[in-house]
Design a protein around this motif. Structure first.
Motif, PDB file in Angstrom:
ATOM      1  N   TYR A  36      -5.519   1.883  -9.948  1.00 40.24           N
ATOM      2  CA  TYR A  36      -4.256   2.481 -10.375  1.00 40.24           C
ATOM      3  C   TYR A  36      -3.813   1.925 -11.729  1.00 40.24           C
TER       4      TYR A  36
ATOM      5  N   ASP B 239      -3.431   4.261 -14.919  1.00 36.99           N
ATOM      6  CA  ASP B 239      -2.124   4.391 -15.558  1.00 36.99           C
ATOM      7  C   ASP B 239      -2.200   3.990 -17.031  1.00 36.99           C
TER       8      ASP B 239
ATOM      9  N   ALA C 224      -3.728   6.895 -18.887  1.00 40.92           N
ATOM     10  CA  ALA C 224      -2.745   7.973 -19.046  1.00 40.92           C
ATOM     11  C   ALA C 224      -1.720   7.606 -20.109  1.00 40.92           C
ATOM     12  N   TYR C 225      -1.307   6.364 -20.135  1.00 32.25           N
ATOM     13  CA  TYR C 225      -0.327   5.908 -21.138  1.00 32.25           C
ATOM     14  C   TYR C 225      -0.910   5.986 -22.548  1.00 32.25           C
TER      15      TYR C 225
ATOM     16  N   ASP D 139       6.977   9.611 -21.033  1.00 26.53           N
ATOM     17  CA  ASP D 139       7.279  10.401 -19.846  1.00 26.53           C
ATOM     18  C   ASP D 139       6.108  11.336 -19.557  1.00 26.53           C
ATOM     19  N   TYR D 140       5.005  10.775 -19.082  1.00 27.65           N
ATOM     20  CA  TYR D 140       3.831  11.585 -18.770  1.00 27.65           C
ATOM     21  C   TYR D 140       3.798  11.847 -17.268  1.00 27.65           C
ATOM     22  N   PRO D 141       3.193  12.970 -16.853  1.00 28.34           N
ATOM     23  CA  PRO D 141       3.199  13.323 -15.425  1.00 28.34           C
ATOM     24  C   PRO D 141       2.252  12.439 -14.610  1.00 28.34           C
ATOM     25  N   LEU D 142       2.499  12.406 -13.313  1.00 25.04           N
ATOM     26  CA  LEU D 142       1.664  11.630 -12.402  1.00 25.04           C
ATOM     27  C   LEU D 142       0.238  12.168 -12.363  1.00 25.04           C
ATOM     28  N   SER D 143       0.067  13.442 -12.646  1.00 27.78           N
ATOM     29  CA  SER D 143      -1.284  14.017 -12.632  1.00 27.78           C
ATOM     30  C   SER D 143      -2.183  13.361 -13.677  1.00 27.78           C
ATOM     31  N   LYS D 144      -1.620  12.964 -14.826  1.00 29.98           N
ATOM     32  CA  LYS D 144      -2.428  12.256 -15.828  1.00 29.98           C
ATOM     33  C   LYS D 144      -2.886  10.901 -15.297  1.00 29.98           C
ATOM     34  N   THR D 145      -2.013  10.235 -14.555  1.00 29.44           N
ATOM     35  CA  THR D 145      -2.404   8.961 -13.949  1.00 29.44           C
ATOM     36  C   THR D 145      -3.492   9.171 -12.911  1.00 29.44           C
ATOM     37  N   LEU D 146      -3.388  10.222 -12.112  1.00 32.27           N
ATOM     38  CA  LEU D 146      -4.412  10.509 -11.108  1.00 32.27           C
ATOM     39  C   LEU D 146      -5.747  10.841 -11.749  1.00 32.27           C
TER      40      LEU D 146
END
Length: 107
Positions: A39, A43, A46-47, A54-61
């Protein structure tokens, strides 16, 4: 995460593989550490790819999916090497972290 969860995960894998300790607490701790590594790196990816905070959770996934194979293979490999060279078991994660920090500082 790289200085806490990753070494803890490697040492837990070593305890499970090399010392054959299959207690419930060790397995749960190993799974939590592995999830924390995946994770955290997902993350971070994605960052780094997002232009805003303010990026969506889908980018982290998606970042987690891209890093899971690399992190799992790297962790299992290091734990396996530690089972072969049991005398230097605590030295291997330390050397790995030093080499990673030197590489990051050079880049």
């Amino acid at each position: 995460m790289m200085l806490e969860s990753f070494p803890q995960w490697i040492l837990n894998l070593f305890i499970i593989q090399g010392l054959q300790v299959y207690e419930t607490l060790n397995i749960v701790s190993t799974c939590i550490s592995a999830f924390s590594v995946v994770y955290g790196l997902g993350d971070f990816l994605a960052y780094m790819q997002s232009s805003t905070h303010d990026y969506p959770l889908s980018k982290t996934l998606w970042g987690m999916l891209t890093i899971v194979v690399d992190a799992m293979l790297r962790g299992i490999f290091l734990a396996y090497i530690m089972t072969i060279v049991k005398v230097l078991a605590l030295l291997i994660p330390t050397v790995y972290l030093i080499v990673m920090l030197i590489t990051i500082l050079i880049i």
